[in-house]
Design a protein around this motif. Structure first.
Motif, PDB file in Angstrom:
ATOM      1  N   VAL A  55      26.640  -8.883  26.599  1.00 62.27           N
ATOM      2  CA  VAL A  55      25.586  -7.973  26.150  1.00 62.27           C
ATOM      3  C   VAL A  55      26.232  -6.808  25.403  1.00 62.27           C
ATOM      4  O   VAL A  55      27.297  -6.318  25.802  1.00 62.27           O
ATOM      5  CB  VAL A  55      24.722  -7.482  27.334  1.00 62.27           C
ATOM      6  CG1 VAL A  55      25.533  -6.717  28.344  1.00 62.27           C
ATOM      7  CG2 VAL A  55      23.554  -6.657  26.853  1.00 62.27           C
ATOM      8  N   SER A  56      25.603  -6.421  24.304  1.00 63.31           N
ATOM      9  CA  SER A  56      26.090  -5.284  23.523  1.00 63.31           C
ATOM     10  C   SER A  56      25.530  -3.991  24.094  1.00 63.31           C
ATOM     11  O   SER A  56      24.325  -3.880  24.320  1.00 63.31           O
ATOM     12  CB  SER A  56      25.666  -5.406  22.058  1.00 63.31           C
ATOM     13  OG  SER A  56      26.322  -6.484  21.452  1.00 63.31           O
ATOM     14  N   VAL A  57      26.407  -3.043  24.328  1.00 65.88           N
ATOM     15  CA  VAL A  57      25.993  -1.697  24.720  1.00 65.88           C
ATOM     16  C   VAL A  57      25.727  -0.961  23.418  1.00 65.88           C
ATOM     17  O   VAL A  57      26.564  -0.956  22.512  1.00 65.88           O
ATOM     18  CB  VAL A  57      27.090  -0.980  25.533  1.00 65.88           C
ATOM     19  CG1 VAL A  57      26.649   0.428  25.898  1.00 65.88           C
ATOM     20  CG2 VAL A  57      27.435  -1.776  26.782  1.00 65.88           C
ATOM     21  N   ARG A  58      24.552  -0.343  23.322  1.00 62.75           N
ATOM     22  CA  ARG A  58      24.167   0.321  22.071  1.00 62.75           C
ATOM     23  C   ARG A  58      24.060   1.831  22.270  1.00 62.75           C
ATOM     24  O   ARG A  58      23.902   2.315  23.381  1.00 62.75           O
ATOM     25  CB  ARG A  58      22.866  -0.257  21.552  1.00 62.75           C
ATOM     26  CG  ARG A  58      23.001  -1.753  21.254  1.00 62.75           C
ATOM     27  CD  ARG A  58      21.801  -2.311  20.539  1.00 62.75           C
ATOM     28  NE  ARG A  58      21.995  -3.703  20.202  1.00 62.75           N
ATOM     29  CZ  ARG A  58      22.568  -4.130  19.076  1.00 62.75           C
ATOM     30  NH1 ARG A  58      22.990  -3.258  18.182  1.00 62.75           N
ATOM     31  NH2 ARG A  58      22.702  -5.414  18.841  1.00 62.75           N
ATOM     32  N   SER A  59      24.106   2.556  21.160  1.00 66.64           N
ATOM     33  CA  SER A  59      24.083   4.013  21.179  1.00 66.64           C
ATOM     34  C   SER A  59      22.678   4.590  21.314  1.00 66.64           C
ATOM     35  O   SER A  59      22.523   5.795  21.493  1.00 66.64           O
ATOM     36  CB  SER A  59      24.729   4.563  19.905  1.00 66.64           C
ATOM     37  OG  SER A  59      24.007   4.109  18.768  1.00 66.64           O
ATOM     38  N   SER A  60      21.659   3.742  21.233  1.00 66.19           N
ATOM     39  CA  SER A  60      20.269   4.185  21.396  1.00 66.19           C
ATOM     40  C   SER A  60      19.462   3.018  21.958  1.00 66.19           C
ATOM     41  O   SER A  60      19.876   1.868  21.875  1.00 66.19           O
ATOM     42  CB  SER A  60      19.685   4.665  20.065  1.00 66.19           C
ATOM     43  OG  SER A  60      19.625   3.605  19.138  1.00 66.19           O
TER      44      SER A  60
END
Length: 110
Positions: A55-60
């Motif tokens: 899973v990609s951790v996103r900034s928003s």
């Protein structure tokens, strides 16, 4: 009248009303603290475990948010109780993952 056990020389004051409530409250608080320490469940810690392969951790909280990190299945990560637009906020700044890709770790308070 029921029989009472008396111990010579021992005088026990009668506790009623607020003093009794105070002593019971202190006793229950002590039990809760000991139990919390023994189970590791002291406080409001929220830990999530990644369920997706990765899973990609996103900034928003959006798919248009900048990917900043990738987590793999089984990784445990600190999280907050905040869910926005289907994204769960992780601890440590502006870090968001899709809420469906993580689940509360056993014993976690989320």
């Amino acid at each position: 009248m029921p029989n009472r056990l008396t111990i010579p020389g021992l005088k026990v004051p009668k506790l009623t009303g607020w003093p009794l409530v105070g002593i019971l409250g202190i006793g229950l608080a002590a039990v809760a603290l000991v139990y919390g320490s023994a189970t590791g469940n002291l406080g409001d810690e929220c830990t999530m475990t990644v369920q997706a392969d990765q899973v990609s951790v996103r900034s928003s909280p959006s798919t248009s948010g900048q990917p900043i990190e990738t987590l793999r299945r089984g990784t445990e990560v600190g999280a907050e109780k905040v869910v926005d637009s289907g994204f769960r906020k992780l601890t440590g700044g502006q870090r968001w993952v899709p809420a469906g890709s993580v689940a509360a770790t056993s014993g976690s308070v989320c």
